[in-house]
Design a protein around this motif. Structure first.
Motif, PDB file in Angstrom:
ATOM      1  N   PHE A   1      -4.035   5.570   1.111  1.00 18.24           N
ATOM      2  CA  PHE A   1      -4.429   4.637   2.040  1.00 18.24           C
ATOM      3  C   PHE A   1      -3.444   5.397   3.351  1.00 18.24           C
ATOM      4  O   PHE A   1      -2.197   5.048   3.159  1.00 18.24           O
ATOM      5  CB  PHE A   1      -4.030   3.375   1.474  1.00 18.24           C
ATOM      6  CG  PHE A   1      -4.438   2.319   2.608  1.00 18.24           C
ATOM      7  CD1 PHE A   1      -5.707   1.974   2.730  1.00 18.24           C
ATOM      8  CD2 PHE A   1      -3.447   1.882   3.501  1.00 18.24           C
ATOM      9  CE1 PHE A   1      -6.197   0.837   3.591  1.00 18.24           C
ATOM     10  CE2 PHE A   1      -3.881   0.779   4.427  1.00 18.24           C
ATOM     11  CZ  PHE A   1      -5.306   0.343   4.556  1.00 18.24           C
TER      12      PHE A   1
ATOM     13  N   ARG B   1       0.372   6.789  -6.745  1.00 20.56           N
ATOM     14  CA  ARG B   1      -0.850   7.528  -6.889  1.00 20.56           C
ATOM     15  C   ARG B   1      -0.524   9.065  -6.771  1.00 20.56           C
ATOM     16  O   ARG B   1      -0.829   9.854  -7.282  1.00 20.56           O
ATOM     17  CB  ARG B   1      -1.787   7.425  -5.788  1.00 20.56           C
ATOM     18  CG  ARG B   1      -2.445   5.955  -5.764  1.00 20.56           C
ATOM     19  CD  ARG B   1      -3.117   5.579  -4.580  1.00 20.56           C
ATOM     20  NE  ARG B   1      -4.249   4.537  -4.687  1.00 20.56           N
ATOM     21  CZ  ARG B   1      -5.460   4.723  -4.877  1.00 20.56           C
ATOM     22  NH1 ARG B   1      -6.060   5.859  -5.110  1.00 20.56           N
ATOM     23  NH2 ARG B   1      -6.185   3.500  -5.086  1.00 20.56           N
TER      24      ARG B   1
ATOM     25  N   GLU C   1      -8.348   4.184   6.325  1.00 20.68           N
ATOM     26  CA  GLU C   1      -8.880   4.731   5.029  1.00 20.68           C
ATOM     27  C   GLU C   1      -8.473   5.374   3.934  1.00 20.68           C
ATOM     28  O   GLU C   1      -7.218   5.841   4.497  1.00 20.68           O
ATOM     29  CB  GLU C   1     -10.097   5.289   5.676  1.00 20.68           C
ATOM     30  CG  GLU C   1      -9.637   6.602   6.494  1.00 20.68           C
ATOM     31  CD  GLU C   1     -10.867   7.315   7.002  1.00 20.68           C
ATOM     32  OE1 GLU C   1     -11.950   7.317   6.519  1.00 20.68           O
ATOM     33  OE2 GLU C   1     -10.877   8.291   8.010  1.00 20.68           O
ATOM     34  N   TYR C   2      -8.866   5.647   2.871  1.00 19.62           N
ATOM     35  CA  TYR C   2      -8.328   6.412   2.090  1.00 19.62           C
ATOM     36  C   TYR C   2      -8.456   7.914   2.153  1.00 19.62           C
ATOM     37  O   TYR C   2      -9.605   8.363   2.706  1.00 19.62           O
ATOM     38  CB  TYR C   2      -8.648   6.146   0.243  1.00 19.62           C
ATOM     39  CG  TYR C   2      -7.935   4.996  -0.001  1.00 19.62           C
ATOM     40  CD1 TYR C   2      -6.897   4.967  -0.787  1.00 19.62           C
ATOM     41  CD2 TYR C   2      -8.568   3.634   0.180  1.00 19.62           C
ATOM     42  CE1 TYR C   2      -6.201   3.912  -1.355  1.00 19.62           C
ATOM     43  CE2 TYR C   2      -8.177   2.450  -0.664  1.00 19.62           C
ATOM     44  CZ  TYR C   2      -6.887   2.764  -1.240  1.00 19.62           C
ATOM     45  OH  TYR C   2      -6.212   1.740  -1.479  1.00 19.62           O
TER      46      TYR C   2
ATOM     47  N   ASN D   1       0.721   3.973  -2.824  1.00 19.17           N
ATOM     48  CA  ASN D   1       0.556   5.644  -2.278  1.00 19.17           C
ATOM     49  C   ASN D   1       1.715   6.212  -3.073  1.00 19.17           C
ATOM     50  O   ASN D   1       1.164   7.493  -3.394  1.00 19.17           O
ATOM     51  CB  ASN D   1       0.831   5.654  -0.727  1.00 19.17           C
ATOM     52  CG  ASN D   1      -0.310   5.524  -0.050  1.00 19.17           C
ATOM     53  OD1 ASN D   1      -1.383   5.156  -0.447  1.00 19.17           O
ATOM     54  ND2 ASN D   1      -0.117   5.275   1.231  1.00 19.17           N
TER      55      ASN D   1
ATOM     56  N   TYR E   1       0.908  -1.249  -0.014  1.00 18.73           N
ATOM     57  CA  TYR E   1       0.103  -0.049   0.086  1.00 18.73           C
ATOM     58  C   TYR E   1       0.895   1.166  -0.026  1.00 18.73           C
ATOM     59  O   TYR E   1       0.504   2.340  -0.738  1.00 18.73           O
ATOM     60  CB  TYR E   1      -0.923  -0.055   1.174  1.00 18.73           C
ATOM     61  CG  TYR E   1      -1.925  -0.862   1.038  1.00 18.73           C
ATOM     62  CD1 TYR E   1      -3.357  -0.442   0.635  1.00 18.73           C
ATOM     63  CD2 TYR E   1      -2.082  -2.410   1.248  1.00 18.73           C
ATOM     64  CE1 TYR E   1      -4.533  -1.501   0.608  1.00 18.73           C
ATOM     65  CE2 TYR E   1      -3.116  -3.211   1.321  1.00 18.73           C
ATOM     66  CZ  TYR E   1      -4.184  -2.668   0.758  1.00 18.73           C
ATOM     67  OH  TYR E   1      -5.337  -3.630   0.711  1.00 18.73           O
TER      68      TYR E   1
ATOM     69  N   ASP F   1      -5.789  10.340  -3.544  1.00 19.43           N
ATOM     70  CA  ASP F   1      -6.171   9.692  -2.467  1.00 19.43           C
ATOM     71  C   ASP F   1      -5.274   8.723  -2.067  1.00 19.43           C
ATOM     72  O   ASP F   1      -4.888   7.846  -3.047  1.00 19.43           O
ATOM     73  CB  ASP F   1      -7.561   9.210  -2.707  1.00 19.43           C
ATOM     74  CG  ASP F   1      -8.614  10.295  -2.779  1.00 19.43           C
ATOM     75  OD1 ASP F   1      -8.499  11.379  -2.202  1.00 19.43           O
ATOM     76  OD2 ASP F   1      -9.557  10.080  -3.430  1.00 19.43           O
TER      77      ASP F   1
END
Length: 491
Positions: free
Chosen positions: A393, A382, A403-404, A379, A375, A391
């Motif tokens: 995580f 992203r 949560e995002y 990130n 994750y 957005d």
């Protein structure tokens, strides 16, 4: 990382010997890191800035060796392509107003380089990817003829066994194949070096990995390549793909040489150096005469030439650095920031990342179970792709599921705590306060370097062809950057 070599061709015996020496280096490193108090000392800040050299028409100008010869400045070094240079800043203790000192040195260095470049009608500018760059500006003809670069290009190309494939999709799509690695030189960055005590290295490094996506989103300044609108920080996928030498006919079980990492580290920096030595094939098997184990056993500080040279051919976005100077120490090299837009923006990015990492460090071991490393990698990409619109995580110590959250949402929660954490590290309030103001303004306006470029380009395209618009946009960019105006204030 810029260790030079004098050979371009290597034998099987060279690689075998280098592999043996690499293992000896690791044993010596383990001994050195086990010494009580190794690497302790006052924190220091350093940086490297890669620059484009352009002519009056905003086109790449192939004069880096001429500038080097004219200035004879030991802090100025050559880069892969003939239209790039790198300036290495003097390290400064964080307590000695390191940001102001680095800014003053940067502005003076750029003036000095521009004075030399003017002889050929050129000047330098910090920008992640030159907006006016054409595909014809890449290729072997553009490469700086230096043994290190020639050997690196040859070995990576031989390992790859075919063309390097570039495939990046944003608002536009870019797909092409390159026969060499010179497209890597399209990326220019602002690399930050921060000395970190060995005893704190694992926790601080993991904290830096966690917050790097936030800093990348705020620092984005590379939205185009060859006129294509791609990612907010196109350097991230471009650098990885341009030198991805994994064979095309395999399942690629080995990670790419450019990557965000493979896992959170558990106990020490040794894990990162060992991973590099054991996972990646050597490219530049140049050996020294040192017996590192003997030096370590005698209480000395081994240079670990082979390990340091090997580390220079593996490009982690946050890279561990072993420095044998004096009694030796460890640093983290932050490599994810683009060059530009202005000097003050780059230093603000550095202050943001360092302050955020220090903020997260005390609770990092409790947070990591809430964010698997996959994750964290997601990130990072992203943030590079979408910038402030990303957005992420985000982990939490609460019992509820992570949560995002949007990048601005996370930053608005964390930025108010930057000052106390920078203070705790020994940074001077009068030195960093203006940089936090730069970050606050950028967050409030949503105007990163990438977003300014895209907005300005859209405005100019109403009345101009693409090439004209790119040139005019970059002309305005240069003017604002040279005046050292924070990008949030660019009109």
């Amino acid at each position: 990382m810029g260790l030079e070599i004098d050979k371009t061709d290597f034998t099987a015996e060279d690689f075998e010997q280098f592999g043996t020496r690499l293992q000896e280096n690791l044993k010596a490193l383990e001994m050195v890191l086990a010494r009580p108090g190794f690497g302790e000392g006052e924190l220091s800040f350093g940086a490297e800035l890669e620059l484009y050299i352009v002519d009056k028409n905003c086109r790449p100008l192939h004069i880096n060796q001429e500038i080097i010869a004219k200035l004879k400045d030991p802090q100025l070094t050559l880069e892969l392509n003939r239209y790039n240079l790198e300036y290495n800043f003097s390290p400064v203790l964080v307590k000695d107003n390191c940001f102001a000192a680095t800014q003053a040195e940067a502005l003076a260095a750029i003036d000095k380089i521009n004075g030399a470049a003017a002889e050929w009608g050129g000047n330098v500018v910090p920008v992640g990817i030159l907006p006016t760059l054409d595909q014809s500006d890449t290729g072997y003809h553009a490469m700086t003829k230096l043994s290190r670069f020639e050997a690196l290009t040859k070995e990576l190309t031989d390992i790859r066994g075919g063309p390097f494939t570039i495939a990046i999709e944003g608002e536009d799509k870019l797909q092409l194949a390159m026969d060499d690695v010179t497209l890597e030189g399209a990326n220019t960055s602002f690399q930050v070096h921060l000395r970190v005590p060995a005893a704190e290295f694992a926790d601080f490094y993991n904290a830096m990995q966690l917050v790097t996506p936030l800093a990348v989103a705020m620092a984005a300044n590379s939205p185009t390549l060859f006129g294509h609108k791609l990612w907010q920080e196109t350097r991230i996928p471009l650098f990885k793909q341009s030198i991805d030498c994994r064979p095309q006919d395999s399942l690629h079980p080995i990670p790419a040489r450019v990557n965000f990492g493979n896992n959170w580290i558990r106990e020490s920096a040794y894990e990162l150096f060992a991973e590099s030595a054991l996972l990646y094939r050597p490219i530049l098997p140049d050996c020294s005469e040192e017996d590192p184990i003997a030096v370590a056993k005698s209480g000395g500080t081994p240079s670990l030439h082979e390990m340091r040279l090997h580390q220079g051919s593996i490009w982690l976005w946050n890279r561990p650095v072993y420095d044998p100077t004096g009694a030796g120490h460890l640093r983290i090299e932050l490599r994810a920031f683009p060059a530009g837009p202005s000097i003050v923006d780059m230093l603000a990015n550095a202050a943001l990342a360092i302050g955020l990492a220090k903020l997260m460090q005390p609770n990092i071991r409790q947070l990591l179970p809430a964010i698997p490393f996959t994750y964290a990698i997601a990130n990072f990409y992203r943030a590079a792709q979408s910038g402030l619109a990303a957005d992420l995580f985000w982990p939490s110590l609460k019992q509820s599921q992570p949560e995002y959250k949007s990048v601005p949402q996370i930053l608005k929660e964390l930025i108010p705590h930057l000052s106390e954490n920078l203070d705790a590290m020994g940074f001077v309030e009068n030195d960093y306060k203006a940089l936090i103001d730069v970050i606050d303004e950028r967050l409030a306006t949503g105007q990163t370097g990438a977003q300014w470029q895209l907005n300005k380009l859209a405005e100019l395209r109403k009345d101009m062809h693409k090439r004209e618009a790119l040139t005019e946009m970059f002309t305005q960019y240069q003017r604002n950057s040279a005046a050292n105006i924070p990008v949030a204030q660019w009109k």
